[in-house]
Design a protein around this motif. Structure first.
Motif, PDB file in Angstrom:
ATOM      1  N   GLY A   8       0.845  -1.197   0.000  1.00 43.47           N
ATOM      2  CA  GLY A   8       0.000   0.000   0.000  1.00 43.47           C
ATOM      3  C   GLY A   8       0.875   1.241   0.000  1.00 43.47           C
ATOM      4  N   ALA A   9       0.806   2.025  -1.088  1.00 43.87           N
ATOM      5  CA  ALA A   9       1.639   3.233  -1.190  1.00 43.87           C
ATOM      6  C   ALA A   9       0.730   4.446  -1.276  1.00 43.87           C
ATOM      7  N   SER A  10       0.039   4.705  -0.169  1.00 45.65           N
ATOM      8  CA  SER A  10      -0.781   5.918  -0.094  1.00 45.65           C
ATOM      9  C   SER A  10      -0.331   6.705   1.139  1.00 45.65           C
ATOM     10  N   HIS A  11      -1.250   7.432   1.767  1.00 39.81           N
ATOM     11  CA  HIS A  11      -0.847   8.291   2.888  1.00 39.81           C
ATOM     12  C   HIS A  11      -0.026   7.533   3.933  1.00 39.81           C
ATOM     13  N   ALA A  12      -0.478   6.337   4.314  1.00 38.29           N
ATOM     14  CA  ALA A  12       0.217   5.607   5.370  1.00 38.29           C
ATOM     15  C   ALA A  12       1.534   5.023   4.853  1.00 38.29           C
ATOM     16  N   GLY A  13       1.482   4.257   3.790  1.00 37.93           N
ATOM     17  CA  GLY A  13       2.668   3.556   3.306  1.00 37.93           C
ATOM     18  C   GLY A  13       3.789   4.492   2.882  1.00 37.93           C
ATOM     19  N   VAL A  14       3.442   5.539   2.141  1.00 43.03           N
ATOM     20  CA  VAL A  14       4.474   6.461   1.652  1.00 43.03           C
ATOM     21  C   VAL A  14       5.128   7.213   2.820  1.00 43.03           C
ATOM     22  N   LYS A  68      -1.253  -1.462  -6.032  1.00 43.47           N
ATOM     23  CA  LYS A  68      -1.886  -1.867  -7.296  1.00 43.47           C
ATOM     24  C   LYS A  68      -2.320  -0.664  -8.111  1.00 43.47           C
ATOM     25  N   ASP A  69      -2.453   0.481  -7.468  1.00 44.65           N
ATOM     26  CA  ASP A  69      -2.797   1.708  -8.185  1.00 44.65           C
ATOM     27  C   ASP A  69      -1.598   2.131  -9.031  1.00 44.65           C
ATOM     28  N   PRO A  70      -1.769   2.311 -10.352  1.00 50.02           N
ATOM     29  CA  PRO A  70      -0.614   2.640 -11.202  1.00 50.02           C
ATOM     30  C   PRO A  70      -0.152   4.098 -11.086  1.00 50.02           C
ATOM     31  N   LEU A  84      -9.452  14.720  -3.868  1.00 49.77           N
ATOM     32  CA  LEU A  84     -10.194  14.045  -4.931  1.00 49.77           C
ATOM     33  C   LEU A  84     -11.650  14.506  -4.966  1.00 49.77           C
ATOM     34  N   SER A  85     -12.256  14.620  -3.785  1.00 52.37           N
ATOM     35  CA  SER A  85     -13.665  15.022  -3.746  1.00 52.37           C
ATOM     36  C   SER A  85     -13.818  16.534  -3.625  1.00 52.37           C
ATOM     37  N   LYS A  86     -12.701  17.234  -3.404  1.00 50.58           N
ATOM     38  CA  LYS A  86     -12.790  18.671  -3.133  1.00 50.58           C
ATOM     39  C   LYS A  86     -12.419  19.483  -4.366  1.00 50.58           C
ATOM     40  N   SER A 118      -0.165  -5.859  -7.586  1.00 46.92           N
ATOM     41  CA  SER A 118      -0.970  -6.306  -6.444  1.00 46.92           C
ATOM     42  C   SER A 118      -0.201  -7.339  -5.648  1.00 46.92           C
ATOM     43  N   VAL A 119      -0.431  -7.305  -4.347  1.00 51.16           N
ATOM     44  CA  VAL A 119       0.117  -8.366  -3.512  1.00 51.16           C
ATOM     45  C   VAL A 119      -1.000  -9.377  -3.296  1.00 51.16           C
ATOM     46  N   ASN A 120      -0.725 -10.638  -3.621  1.00 51.11           N
ATOM     47  CA  ASN A 120      -1.778 -11.657  -3.540  1.00 51.11           C
ATOM     48  C   ASN A 120      -1.828 -12.382  -2.202  1.00 51.11           C
ATOM     49  N   ALA A 124      -0.309  -1.465   4.783  1.00 52.58           N
ATOM     50  CA  ALA A 124      -0.913  -0.124   4.707  1.00 52.58           C
ATOM     51  C   ALA A 124      -1.964  -0.172   3.608  1.00 52.58           C
ATOM     52  N   THR A 125      -2.831  -1.180   3.725  1.00 52.98           N
ATOM     53  CA  THR A 125      -3.735  -1.535   2.631  1.00 52.98           C
ATOM     54  C   THR A 125      -5.010  -0.705   2.590  1.00 52.98           C
ATOM     55  N   GLY A 126      -5.244   0.107   3.624  1.00 52.42           N
ATOM     56  CA  GLY A 126      -6.358   1.047   3.566  1.00 52.42           C
ATOM     57  C   GLY A 126      -7.713   0.389   3.427  1.00 52.42           C
ATOM     58  N   PRO A 130     -17.768   4.893  -7.607  1.00 51.99           N
ATOM     59  CA  PRO A 130     -17.424   5.269  -6.240  1.00 51.99           C
ATOM     60  C   PRO A 130     -16.409   6.412  -6.311  1.00 51.99           C
ATOM     61  N   LEU A 131     -15.928   6.884  -5.179  1.00 56.95           N
ATOM     62  CA  LEU A 131     -14.897   7.924  -5.241  1.00 56.95           C
ATOM     63  C   LEU A 131     -13.823   7.638  -4.206  1.00 56.95           C
ATOM     64  N   ARG A 132     -12.800   6.935  -4.636  1.00 55.68           N
ATOM     65  CA  ARG A 132     -11.699   6.617  -3.725  1.00 55.68           C
ATOM     66  C   ARG A 132     -10.352   6.859  -4.397  1.00 55.68           C
ATOM     67  N   THR A 133     -10.295   6.666  -5.724  1.00 53.42           N
ATOM     68  CA  THR A 133      -9.005   6.754  -6.418  1.00 53.42           C
ATOM     69  C   THR A 133      -9.025   7.860  -7.470  1.00 53.42           C
ATOM     70  N   GLU A 148     -10.588   6.865   9.737  1.00 53.88           N
ATOM     71  CA  GLU A 148     -10.319   7.121   8.321  1.00 53.88           C
ATOM     72  C   GLU A 148      -9.842   8.552   8.211  1.00 53.88           C
ATOM     73  N   SER A 149      -8.563   8.760   8.385  1.00 56.24           N
ATOM     74  CA  SER A 149      -8.064  10.133   8.294  1.00 56.24           C
ATOM     75  C   SER A 149      -6.587  10.173   7.956  1.00 56.24           C
ATOM     76  N   VAL A 150      -6.200  11.250   7.324  1.00 56.64           N
ATOM     77  CA  VAL A 150      -4.799  11.475   6.979  1.00 56.64           C
ATOM     78  C   VAL A 150      -3.956  11.527   8.253  1.00 56.64           C
ATOM     79  N   GLN A 151      -4.461  12.233   9.256  1.00 55.18           N
ATOM     80  CA  GLN A 151      -3.727  12.334  10.524  1.00 55.18           C
ATOM     81  C   GLN A 151      -3.344  10.956  11.057  1.00 55.18           C
TER      82      GLN A 151
HETATM   83  C1  LIG Z   1     -12.562  11.350  -1.519  1.00 53.74           C
HETATM   84  C2  LIG Z   1     -11.887  11.284  -0.190  1.00 53.74           C
HETATM   85  C3  LIG Z   1     -11.782  12.427   0.609  1.00 53.74           C
HETATM   86  C4  LIG Z   1     -11.146  12.387   1.833  1.00 53.74           C
HETATM   87  N1  LIG Z   1     -11.024  13.540   2.574  1.00 53.74           N
HETATM   88  C5  LIG Z   1     -10.321  13.518   3.733  1.00 53.74           C
HETATM   89  C6  LIG Z   1     -10.075  14.728   4.474  1.00 53.74           C
HETATM   90  O1  LIG Z   1     -10.534  15.809   4.101  1.00 53.74           O
HETATM   91  N2  LIG Z   1      -9.314  14.663   5.604  1.00 53.74           N
HETATM   92  C7  LIG Z   1      -8.793  13.479   6.040  1.00 53.74           C
HETATM   93  O2  LIG Z   1      -8.110  13.476   7.063  1.00 53.74           O
HETATM   94  N3  LIG Z   1      -9.017  12.334   5.378  1.00 53.74           N
HETATM   95  C8  LIG Z   1      -9.765  12.318   4.231  1.00 53.74           C
HETATM   96  N4  LIG Z   1      -9.969  11.139   3.553  1.00 53.74           N
HETATM   97  C9  LIG Z   1      -9.461   9.887   4.133  1.00 53.74           C
HETATM   98  C10 LIG Z   1      -8.002   9.656   3.788  1.00 53.74           C
HETATM   99  O3  LIG Z   1      -7.787   9.828   2.416  1.00 53.74           O
HETATM  100  C11 LIG Z   1      -7.614   8.255   4.229  1.00 53.74           C
HETATM  101  O4  LIG Z   1      -7.744   8.199   5.628  1.00 53.74           O
HETATM  102  C12 LIG Z   1      -6.191   7.920   3.823  1.00 53.74           C
HETATM  103  O5  LIG Z   1      -6.087   7.852   2.429  1.00 53.74           O
HETATM  104  C13 LIG Z   1      -5.749   6.615   4.461  1.00 53.74           C
HETATM  105  O6  LIG Z   1      -4.499   6.262   3.967  1.00 53.74           O
HETATM  106  P1  LIG Z   1      -4.021   4.737   3.924  1.00 53.74           P
HETATM  107  O7  LIG Z   1      -2.685   4.787   3.307  1.00 53.74           O
HETATM  108  O8  LIG Z   1      -4.198   4.129   5.253  1.00 53.74           O
HETATM  109  O9  LIG Z   1      -5.072   3.968   2.996  1.00 53.74           O
HETATM  110  P2  LIG Z   1      -5.470   4.204   1.471  1.00 53.74           P
HETATM  111  O10 LIG Z   1      -5.364   5.628   1.123  1.00 53.74           O
HETATM  112  O11 LIG Z   1      -6.770   3.513   1.305  1.00 53.74           O
HETATM  113  O12 LIG Z   1      -4.352   3.414   0.651  1.00 53.74           O
HETATM  114  C14 LIG Z   1      -4.222   2.041   0.643  1.00 53.74           C
HETATM  115  C15 LIG Z   1      -3.457   1.640  -0.591  1.00 53.74           C
HETATM  116  O13 LIG Z   1      -3.181   0.251  -0.542  1.00 53.74           O
HETATM  117  C16 LIG Z   1      -3.303  -0.293  -1.830  1.00 53.74           C
HETATM  118  N5  LIG Z   1      -3.565  -1.719  -1.682  1.00 53.74           N
HETATM  119  C17 LIG Z   1      -4.498  -2.326  -0.927  1.00 53.74           C
HETATM  120  N6  LIG Z   1      -4.415  -3.648  -1.010  1.00 53.74           N
HETATM  121  C18 LIG Z   1      -3.383  -3.920  -1.844  1.00 53.74           C
HETATM  122  C19 LIG Z   1      -2.789  -5.115  -2.341  1.00 53.74           C
HETATM  123  N7  LIG Z   1      -3.237  -6.317  -1.970  1.00 53.74           N
HETATM  124  N8  LIG Z   1      -1.770  -5.006  -3.194  1.00 53.74           N
HETATM  125  C20 LIG Z   1      -1.286  -3.798  -3.580  1.00 53.74           C
HETATM  126  N9  LIG Z   1      -1.798  -2.630  -3.121  1.00 53.74           N
HETATM  127  C21 LIG Z   1      -2.834  -2.694  -2.273  1.00 53.74           C
HETATM  128  C22 LIG Z   1      -4.447   0.480  -2.442  1.00 53.74           C
HETATM  129  O14 LIG Z   1      -4.364   0.457  -3.858  1.00 53.74           O
HETATM  130  C23 LIG Z   1      -4.237   1.881  -1.872  1.00 53.74           C
HETATM  131  O15 LIG Z   1      -3.503   2.707  -2.720  1.00 53.74           O
HETATM  132  C24 LIG Z   1     -10.615  11.157   2.310  1.00 53.74           C
HETATM  133  C25 LIG Z   1     -10.737   9.998   1.520  1.00 53.74           C
HETATM  134  C26 LIG Z   1     -11.357  10.054   0.290  1.00 53.74           C
HETATM  135  C27 LIG Z   1     -11.468   8.804  -0.528  1.00 53.74           C
END
Ligand SMILES: Cc1cc2nc3c(=O)[nH]c(=O)nc-3n(C[C@H](O)[C@H](O)[C@H](O)COP(=O)(O)OP(=O)(O)OC[C@H]3O[C@@H](n4cnc5c(N)ncnc54)[C@H](O)[C@@H]3O)c2cc1C
Ligand code: FES
Lengths: 104, 414
Positions: free
Chosen positions: B15-21, B41-43, B52-54, B83-85, B110-112, B131-134, B298-301
């Motif tokens: 997982g390379a999003s807020h947590a993983g990165v 898995k997100d390219p 994204l929603s703002k 993807s990790v299987n 950090a699979t979110g 939906p609206l996540r990516t 569910e938060s960036v913090q």
């Molecule tokens: C539209 C939107 C608006 C938001 N607004 C706010 C806000 O205003 N303030 C705030 O604090 N938070 C907000 N959030 C919430 C915030 O974005 C999340 O809390 C944050 O992204 C969590 O980060 P994460 O890394 O834990 O998980 P995620 O962001 O969900 O990332 C998980 C990653 O893991 C990858 N992954 C999962 N499983 C696998 C696998 N098996 N193999 C490979 N990759 C995998 C996914 O592709 C994904 O990229 C919002 C979320 C969304 C969707």
């Protein structure tokens, strides 16, 4: 084009050039240590806190109300404080020096 | 000495999003010398999700979490579109979608989470339903919107993402209807007064929000959807956005027999029941010491702070996760900032600033303990609330709601 210099908490000097966007984004894009920009630049996290050298304050203008409110209880805030996600890059900033503020 | 060296160690992050990165970069700051491998898995290059929603619907630039060359500079291997299987705990390897194996010494989940698509009859036939996540979801919504002549958008779900999306699409010139199943919007997360405030804000800006609307089926004719509700009402939609909540990505962890509750269970250093596997961000179920209960957030913090805690732990330094949760939302010209956890409150105090009618703060108490603050256009209330909650301060609530009392800590303490 504006030349913007950051001085990090470790006293590293990083000289950058930017044309548009926020100063925070410029710093993040160039890995300036201590500027995290966790909220993506909407003035909600205060992880983009800098001190503007007094002689350059005329270039940036004053901090906006939302910035001073966000920094109200910050131990490292002072008259020179800005949240640099709220600073737009423009010619006017050319030559400015920003010190990355301490944080807990 | 050599015992402590991490030079030959591999840390793998799923997982390379807020947590993983953030974790990957924090590892380098903590002095991890070995390999760091991120898989997602997100390219797309990892980006901020909140915009994204703002703003992202309007301006087409994603906000990158880090510049592309930052990964190289910090010697972080970023593997996108992979993807990790599965996880093999015995051999300490993960298995990738291409069948290859990747060994690890430390593994971070950090699979979110992923959006829920509710089991509404015929939902799979719906036209332009997203939906609206990516970033890809937003691109789809934007393209559908640009290609639509009538631009009638129905949003299912009146939570933050649904409401932010409604505001963004309204600004683009669409006709927007939000259908909420509960009797008020934001029911799960805030007081009725907040729901009222946002109802009014949206209606003033031309967004129709309807509550008690349980969607029971979707029909499609000539590429136009009809969204049918239990009360017999129906709504025409060229585009449907689904924002009814998320499901945590716990499957990998579950198959690997890690303990799952309402998320992957971790201790105060973000470690799972396997000493070499950590979990961070949206996917975790963890104890918040300040509130003394387990939560899933569910938060960036939460993602960023848990990333720091886990990175320290992986490098052998123990810091305890003890953050006060905070969150924000932007809709139209309103900035909402929230701090704390309001669940279990039994008293609510509302402060309205004298000068501006839209500068409001809601203070949630359990008896005389401040639990949480919702600050509308009022960052000062947000920072004061944060400090009071952290310090466990006792507050004079009469002064608190008296807008003529200056908003300074010393004025408000008992
Ligand atoms: C539209 C939107 C608006 C938001 N607004 C706010 C806000 O205003 N303030 C705030 O604090 N938070 C907000 N959030 C919430 C915030 O974005 C999340 O809390 C944050 O992204 C969590 O980060 P994460 O890394 O834990 O998980 P995620 O962001 O969900 O990332 C998980 C990653 O893991 C990858 N992954 C999962 N499983 C696998 C696998 N098996 N193999 C490979 N990759 C995998 C996914 O592709 C994904 O990229 C919002 C979320 C969304 C969707
Ligand atoms: S980036 Fe969050 S306040 Fe500036």
């Amino acid at each position: 084009m504006a030349k913007i210099t950051f001085i990090t908490r470790d006293n590293e000097t990083i000289e950058l050039e930017g044309t548009s966007g926020s100063v925070m984004q410029l710093a993040v894009d160039n890995n300036v240590a201590g500027i995290d920009g966790d909220c993506g630049g909407v003035c909600s996290c205060a992880t983009c806190h800098v001190h503007v050298a007094p002689e350059h304050q005329a270039k940036t203008g004053e901090a906006t109300e939302i910035e001073t409110d966000m920094l109200e209880l910050n131990d490292y805030a002072n008259e020179q404080s800005r949240l640099c996600c709220q600073m737009e890059i423009s010619e006017e900033l050319d030559g400015i020096v920003l010190q990355v503020a301490e944080s807990d | 000495m050599s015992d402590n060296s991490t030079k030959n160690s591999i840390c793998v992050v799923i997982g390379a999003s807020h947590a993983g990165v953030n974790l990957a970069f924090a590892l380098r700051k903590e002095g991890w010398e070995g390999e760091v491998l991120l898989f997602d898995k997100d390219p797309e290059l990892p980006y901020h999700r909140p915009p994204l929603s703002k703003t992202y619907l309007q301006n087409e630039e994603v906000n990158l979490l880090k510049a592309e060359d930052s990964y190289q500079k910090d010697n972080i291997s970023l593997n996108l579109g992979v993807s990790v299987n599965s996880i093999n705990r015995e051999n300490k390897t993960i298995i990738l979608s291409d069948g290859s194996h990747q060994p690890y010494h430390k593994l971070v989940l950090a699979t979110g989470a992923r959006p829920i698509i509710p089991p509404i009859p015929r939902i799979e036939n719906a036209k332009n339903l997203y939906p609206l996540r990516t970033a890809a979801d937003v691109t789809n919504i934007r393209n559908a919107f640009q290609n639509s002549i009538n631009k009638r958008v129905v949003i299912i779900g009146g939570g933050y993402i649904g409401l932010e999306t409604a505001a963004s699409i309204k600004k683009l010139g669409g006709t927007v209807t939000v259908l909420e199943r509960e009797s008020r919007i934001l029911a799960r997360v805030t007081a009725p007064e907040m729901s009222d405030f946002f109802m009014k804000l949206h209606s003033e800006n031309g967004v129709e929000i309807l509550t008690d609307k349980n969607v029971i089926s979707i029909d499609v004719q000539d590429d136009v959807n009809t969204v049918n509700c239990a009360d017999g009402s129906f709504y025409i939609a060229d585009i449907i956005v689904v924002g009814v909540g998320i499901r945590v990505n716990t499957e990998l962890a579950k198959e690997a027999q890690l303990v799952i509750e309402n998320g992957i269970l971790i201790d105060e250093t973000a470690c799972t029941n396997d000493n070499d596997i950590y979990a961070i961000g949206d996917c975790t179920f963890h104890k918040n010491p300040h509130y003394n209960r387990f939560v899933r957030l569910e938060s960036v913090q939460n993602a960023v702070d848990q990333a720091k805690v886990a990175a320290a732990a992986i490098c052998g330094k123990k810091i305890i996760y003890n953050a006060i949760p905070w969150f924000w939302s932007d809709q139209f010209n309103v900035k909402l900032q929230m701090v704390g956890l309001s669940e279990g409150y039994n008293q609510l105090f509302i402060r309205k600033e004298e000068s501006e009618t839209t500068k409001i703060s809601l203070w949630y108490f359990k008896d005389d303990t401040l639990l949480a603050v919702d600050a509308i256009n009022n960052p000062k209330a947000f920072v004061l609330g944060t400090k009071f909650i952290k310090d466990g301060s006792k507050i004079d609530t009469t002064k608190l709601i008296d807008a003529s009392v200056l908003f300074k800590p010393l004025n408000l303490l008992i």
